[in-house]
Every structure is written in C-alpha cells, then in structure tokens.
Write an enzyme that holds these catalytic residues in place. Structure first.
Site, short mmCIF file in Angstrom:
data_model
loop_
_atom_site.label_atom_id
_atom_site.label_comp_id
_atom_site.label_asym_id
_atom_site.label_seq_id
_atom_site.Cartn_x
_atom_site.Cartn_y
_atom_site.Cartn_z
N GLU A 1 0.82 -1.20 0.00
CA GLU A 1 0.00 0.00 0.00
C GLU A 1 0.86 1.26 0.00
OE1 GLU A 1 -4.15 -1.41 1.89
OE2 GLU A 1 -2.60 -0.98 3.34
N CYS B 1 1.42 -1.92 16.03
CA CYS B 1 1.42 -1.68 14.57
C CYS B 1 0.74 -2.83 13.83
CB CYS B 1 2.87 -1.54 14.09
SG CYS B 1 3.00 -1.46 12.30
N ASN C 1 -3.56 5.11 16.01
CA ASN C 1 -4.63 4.76 15.08
C ASN C 1 -5.04 3.32 15.33
OD1 ASN C 1 -4.69 7.26 13.60
ND2 ASN C 1 -2.67 6.66 12.84
N1 SAH Z 1 9.13 0.42 10.05
C1 SAH Z 1 9.36 1.79 10.08
C2 SAH Z 1 8.50 2.62 9.16
C3 SAH Z 1 7.05 2.29 9.07
S1 SAH Z 1 5.98 2.72 10.38
C4 SAH Z 1 9.26 2.29 11.49
O1 SAH Z 1 8.80 1.57 12.35
O2 SAH Z 1 9.67 3.42 11.74
C5 SAH Z 1 5.74 4.50 10.30
C6 SAH Z 1 5.35 5.10 11.66
O3 SAH Z 1 4.00 4.76 12.06
C7 SAH Z 1 6.25 4.58 12.77
O4 SAH Z 1 6.64 5.60 13.63
C8 SAH Z 1 5.33 3.62 13.48
O5 SAH Z 1 5.78 3.38 14.76
C9 SAH Z 1 4.01 4.34 13.40
N2 SAH Z 1 2.85 3.49 13.69
C10 SAH Z 1 2.76 2.16 13.52
N3 SAH Z 1 1.53 1.72 13.91
C11 SAH Z 1 0.84 2.80 14.32
C12 SAH Z 1 -0.49 3.00 14.80
N4 SAH Z 1 -1.34 1.99 14.91
N5 SAH Z 1 -0.86 4.26 15.11
C13 SAH Z 1 0.00 5.28 14.96
N6 SAH Z 1 1.25 5.16 14.51
C14 SAH Z 1 1.69 3.94 14.18
FE1 SF4 Z 2 7.59 -2.93 11.33
FE2 SF4 Z 2 7.47 -1.89 13.79
FE3 SF4 Z 2 7.65 -0.25 11.67
FE4 SF4 Z 2 5.40 -1.64 12.14
S1 SF4 Z 2 6.26 -0.02 13.41
S2 SF4 Z 2 6.42 -1.42 10.17
S3 SF4 Z 2 6.23 -3.58 12.98
S4 SF4 Z 2 9.19 -1.74 12.37
#
Ligand code: SAH
Ligand code: SF4
Length: 393
Positions: A117, A144, A327
């Site tokens: 996505e 996440c 979220n």
């Molecule tokens: N893997 C990388 C990039 C993807 S996630 C990382 O973890 O940084 C991008 C951002 O969204 C990250 O800061 C992650 O922690 C955040 N994130 C993940 N799940 C989330 C959620 N349910 N609500 C808000 N932010 C979230």
């Molecule tokens: Fe992967 Fe953690 Fe980033 Fe989610 S927040 S994409 S599990 S590294």
C-alpha cells in the site's frame, strides 16, 4: 503476474530476485551504473553507454515515458533493440481509494502477486507520498498492524521507485513536452513510513532513493525524503553516508522496559545505544533535525513523567518530536490517549524548546493512517471469501 508466490522466509537478506525465464529486464530502479552495464551487455558500444544512460534516464524519470518507441532522440533500430531486451514497468494499481480529506490510498500488486500500500497525503503547500519498503515486516511492534503480518519479501529498488512513479501517473504529474516549466510539485515529499522496516532492506532502499533524488529525473532533494526506522543501529550511519536523507525514529517510549514491549527490537539495541548513534547523524548526513516519532497510547507511554524523561533523553540532539495519536485497528491491544493528555504532553515538550507537532490522522475513513496499512488488503480478501461462500463455492 500469475507466477506462483515466492516461498515465505524470514531471512530478509537472502531472498533472490528472480527474473522470469527469458523475460525482459525492467529498467526501473537500476542505478546509473547498473543501467550502463545492462546497456553494454545488450550490445550498446561502451563509448556510447554513458550518453545512452543519460538519454534513457531523462525519458523514463523526467518525462515519464514507458515506451521505447517514444524516445525520439534514439535511432529507430536502437529503440527496437531496447524494446527486445528491456521493459519499463511499474507496479500494477489494483485499487485506488480517495478519502473525504483528499488522501489517496493505492493498493499495488507486484511480482508474485503480493500487494503493498502507498498513501498520498495532499497538504496546503506540499504533497507527501508514504511508500513501503517491504511486504509485511519482520519486526513485531505491538501497536502496529503491519507488525502482525509476517514478512513476505523485500521490495526491489524498482518496486520502490515504481511507487513514486505510479503516484505521479495517477496525479498526472509528468511534465508535458513543450509546456512551460511548472515548479509546483504534487509529490513534493517522500516518506518511507509505509509497510516494512526500510533499514532491513537497505541496498534496495538506497538504490531507489538515489534514483528518486537524481537531478535529471524525478529530482526530489534529499531533504524532502524522510526514512523512518524502528532503530536498526548498525544501518543508521550508513543511511547518513550513503543516502543522506532526513531520519525519523520510531521512539515511542522513554524506558527500556516499555520500549522492549512496544518496539521489541529495543532488546537488541536499547535506548542508550540508539541515542548514542543518533548523536552523530546530523553531522554525518549534513542535515538539521531528527524526527522522533512518538505514538500516544493511553496509560502506556503518555504521562507527564514520560514527557519529561523524553526531553531529558534527547538533550543535545537537534530534534523535533512528532506525536502520533494511536490509530486503532481491529483487535489492537491499545487505545488512543485522550486529546487533553496529548496536548499536555505536547506542551511539556514545547516548553523544553522542541517543536512538538501532533500528527493529524489522515485518510482514516479509508484506513490509510499510520500503522493501519494492511487492513484493507485483508478486508478485501475477506470479502472475496464471503462472496465465495455466498456463492456456495
Ligand atoms: N518500520 C518503520 C517505518 C514504518 S511505520 C518504522 O517503524 O519506523 C511508520 C510510523 O507509524 C512509525 O513511527 C510507526 O511506529 C508508526 N505506527 C505504527 N503503527 C501505528 C499505529 N497503529 N498508530 C499510529 N502510529 C503507528
Ligand atoms: Fe515494522 Fe514496527 Fe515499523 Fe510496524 S512499526 S512497520 S512492525 S518496524
């Protein structure tokens, strides 16, 4: 695209990229050096190779051309040769959803039938494209949604660049030949914040970003690209040296005890180790501030004491703290902090001298907000299954 899926493996570094038997080589995502080698191998005289790279590069990445026949400054028989050996292909758009707030989410299909996505977020003076680096993720951050999905495979550099090209196609952003130069950019910023951990796919991410930054093509400056990582310490200095983009860190907690639970990779590289590495980043990458991302989880990491610890921890690092209201996703074990709590937290950080923007959730109605990616794919699958069961299959 009906080739069988690649075997699922957790070893992200050794998944080979197999080209289809007798298939053409996709030019998208090759670095200039790789393109040069490929052209020579296909029969381009070595002396001409550099010039041909420049010409093809401009067609593909400046003008957005996908057909060798349109490359009018190349001889006809050379175009035919290119067409025989190569193609210029980007991921296929399966669905596009547009939110009430203008956010667009694309579901793309890549080789092997996998799906990723991509989210486009238009804002007043800019447009940010949030791209993915892997199908799924090996890490298992507990808040996440992507983290609940196993890693399927790393994306190739072509599939990463392809996400930017697909968005430019959809937004009709390639320049028109002969038209006056238009400096407004619809995709003005790229963030590696979609699915996956970009630093576990370092080489492909680096090569893709080199293509995106190249001044004769898409030409986004390195300061308009932000790579977000959960904190893969050994790759951080390499990111500064070999990519030089801005860095965002998924920090999310102020004690190792809590961070171990939220971002389990913390058990490998803890807060202190991570912060020590980050202190060198601005100098090494010649960039300004590091963004600390902090997801606000009710009663988990959102107290005043957390806010105070946070500013203490990052003292001395040029930083901005991006507060992300959690979220929710179906079955998520956390709740979003109350709005007053988020504001009180932001206030403490702001008074300590750091910018503390609260990230407005965008595209919530289409499940496009941070951390929600994957859901739509799953829902789509579920509804297909429902259809099948209704049909008595
Ligand atoms: N893997 C990388 C990039 C993807 S996630 C990382 O973890 O940084 C991008 C951002 O969204 C990250 O800061 C992650 O922690 C955040 N994130 C993940 N799940 C989330 C959620 N349910 N609500 C808000 N932010 C979230
Ligand atoms: Fe992967 Fe953690 Fe980033 Fe989610 S927040 S994409 S599990 S590294």
């Amino acid at each position: 695209m009906n080739t069988p899926s690649a075997p699922i493996t957790q070893d992200v570094h050794t998944i080979p990229r197999k080209l289809p038997e007798g298939g053409k080589v996709n030019l998208v995502g090759l670095t200039r050096e790789q393109l040069r080698d490929a052209l020579i191998e296909a029969g381009t005289p070595e002396k001409q190779a550099k010039m041909r790279v420049g010409q093809i590069w401009q067609w593909v990445y400046h003008w957005g051309v996908r057909d060798f026949a349109q490359m009018t400054n190349l001889a006809k028989d050379y175009r035919a040769l290119l067409d025989e050996k190569f193609d210029i292909s980007v991921p296929e758009v399966v669905t596009r959803q547009v939110s009430m707030d203008g956010t667009r989410k694309y579901l793309l299909r890549i080789a092997g039938g996998h799906e990723v996505e991509v989210v486009y977020i238009p804002e007043e003076n800019r447009g940010t494209l949030c791209i993915s680096s892997q199908v799924g993720c090996t890490l298992t951050c507990s808040f996440c949604h992507t983290g609940t999905q196993k890693l399927v495979r790393n994306l190739t550099a072509g599939e990463i660049v392809g996400q930017v090209m697909v968005a430019r196609d959809d937004l009709d952003e390639w320049p028109q030949q002969g038209a006056p130069k238009d400096e407004t950019r619809l995709v003005s910023n790229v963030v590696l914040m979609g699915m996956g951990e970009p630093l576990y796919n370092f080489d492909n991410v680096r090569d893709a970003m080199k293509v995106v930054m190249d001044g004769e093509g898409i030409s986004l400056s390195r300061r308009r690209i932000t790579l977000s990582t959960s904190g893969i310490v050994p790759e951080i200095a390499k990111t500064a040296e070999e990519i030089g983009c801005l860095l965002a860190i998924s920090f999310h907690a102020t004690t190792d005890e809590v961070r171990d639970k939220l971002v389990p990779v913390n058990k490998k590289w803890n807060i202190e180790t991570l912060l020590n590495t980050l202190r060198d980043y601005p100098r090494l990458s010649n960039s300004e501030r590091i963004t600390f991302e902090y997801v606000m989880l009710k009663d988990v990491n959102d107290s005043d004491a957390d806010a105070k610890r946070l500013v203490k921890l990052i003292r001395g690092i040029p930083a901005k703290i991006n507060l992300i209201p959690f979220n929710e996703w179906p079955g998520a074990p956390y709740q979003r902090s109350d709005w007053e709590r988020i504001e009180a937290f932001a206030d403490i950080i702001y008074k300590a001298g750091y910018a503390s923007p609260i990230r407005t959730p965008r595209g919530e109605d289409i499940m496009a907000a941070c951390g929600q990616l994957k859901s739509a794919t799953e829902r789509a699958r579920k509804s297909k299954a429902q259809i099948a069961s209704e049909a008595g299959l």
